[in-house]
Enzyme design. Structure first.
Site, PDB file in Angstrom:
ATOM      1  N   CYS A  46     -15.543  65.138 -21.567  1.00 18.92           N
ATOM      2  CA  CYS A  46     -14.634  63.989 -21.627  1.00 18.92           C
ATOM      3  C   CYS A  46     -14.122  63.207 -20.627  1.00 18.92           C
ATOM      4  O   CYS A  46     -14.456  62.335 -20.188  1.00 18.92           O
ATOM      5  CB  CYS A  46     -13.915  64.243 -22.820  1.00 18.92           C
ATOM      6  SG  CYS A  46     -13.935  64.902 -24.110  1.00 18.92           S
ATOM      7  N   ASP A 139     -19.664  38.906 -34.608  1.00 20.89           N
ATOM      8  CA  ASP A 139     -19.260  39.212 -35.720  1.00 20.89           C
ATOM      9  C   ASP A 139     -18.458  40.291 -36.813  1.00 20.89           C
ATOM     10  O   ASP A 139     -18.505  40.426 -37.726  1.00 20.89           O
ATOM     11  CB  ASP A 139     -20.876  38.673 -37.111  1.00 20.89           C
ATOM     12  CG  ASP A 139     -22.178  40.155 -36.135  1.00 20.89           C
ATOM     13  OD1 ASP A 139     -21.698  40.373 -35.837  1.00 20.89           O
ATOM     14  OD2 ASP A 139     -23.014  40.020 -37.212  1.00 20.89           O
TER      15      ASP A 139
END
Ligand code: BEZ
Length: 223
Positions: A46, A139
């Site tokens: 990570c 959107d």
């Protein structure tokens, strides 16, 4: 079933992050957005991923993509971890990264978004978050999702490449072929008749002959 499918609207969740409390739709505004999850703070893969994401932040900004990460620890852990991520990058070890990290210590959001990896568990036996990438359009609908297990780090250059494809194909009736990158020729979509393609792509449509005699491999320069 929890999770998100292509075309689903992003949930308008509220969350604490390293840059304060957010409401997701307000955070996204009219931009594209990328939400990428991580198994845990202070873990090696990570750290390399967030370091690379930080380095590539100017490229995402150029493409009008707002970045946000998620990990299942508290904001205070995220901030302390951010210093390590900056140090890994060879930068000043500050708490500041070019994107917020959501604190999902109770895994509520990870469960809602279908992000948990059943094979990777913490010391208490609780599942960790997988490496999920969600890309939302302006959107707020899901345009792409990628799901890797915790043990496989992602390729952020590939993520930028798919952003380029998504943004190109949102504007133009084309598709991008294998290994496509910005500037390469693109493909005419199968549902488009030849006469329409000729009108739409004045730079020309080039068809590769195939043993089947079917003329479906149609290229045109990137619009
Ligand atoms: C890592 O980020 O290094 C990691 C996290 C969970 C499982 C395996 C690797």
């Amino acid at each position: 079933m929890p999770g998100l499918l292509l075309g689903d609207e992003a949930p308008n969740f509220e969350a604490d992050t390293t840059q304060g409390r957010i409401r997701f739709h307000d955070f996204l505004g009219d931009s594209w957005g990328i939400l990428f999850s991580h198994p845990r703070d202070f873990t090696p893969v990570c750290t390399t991923e967030l370091g690379r994401a930080a380095k590539l932040a100017p490229e995402f900004r150029k493409r009008n993509v707002k970045m946000i990460a998620l990990s299942i620890d508290e904001v205070s852990d995220h901030l302390a971890w951010s210093k390590d991520i900056n140090a890994y990058n060879g930068d000043e070890p500050t708490e500041k990264l070019p994107f917020p990290i959501i604190a999902d210590a109770k895994r509520e959001l990870s469960i809602q978004l279908g992000m948990l990896d059943p094979d990777e568990r913490d010391k208490e036996g609780m599942p960790l978050t997988a490496r999920v990438v969600f890309i939302f359009g302006p959107d707020k609908k899901l345009k792409l999702s990628i799901l890797y297990p915790a043990t496989t780090g992602r390729n952020f250059d590939e993520i930028l490449r798919v952003v380029d494809s998504l943004q190109l194909t949102a504007k133009n009736k084309v598709a991008t072929p294998v290994d496509w990158k910005r500037g390469d020729s693109v493909m005419v979509i199968p549902s488009m008749p030849d006469d329409e393609a000729k009108k739409l792509f004045p730079e020309g449509v080039f068809t590769k002959e195939l043993p089947s005699g079917k003329k479906y491999l149609r290229y045109t320069p990137q619009p």
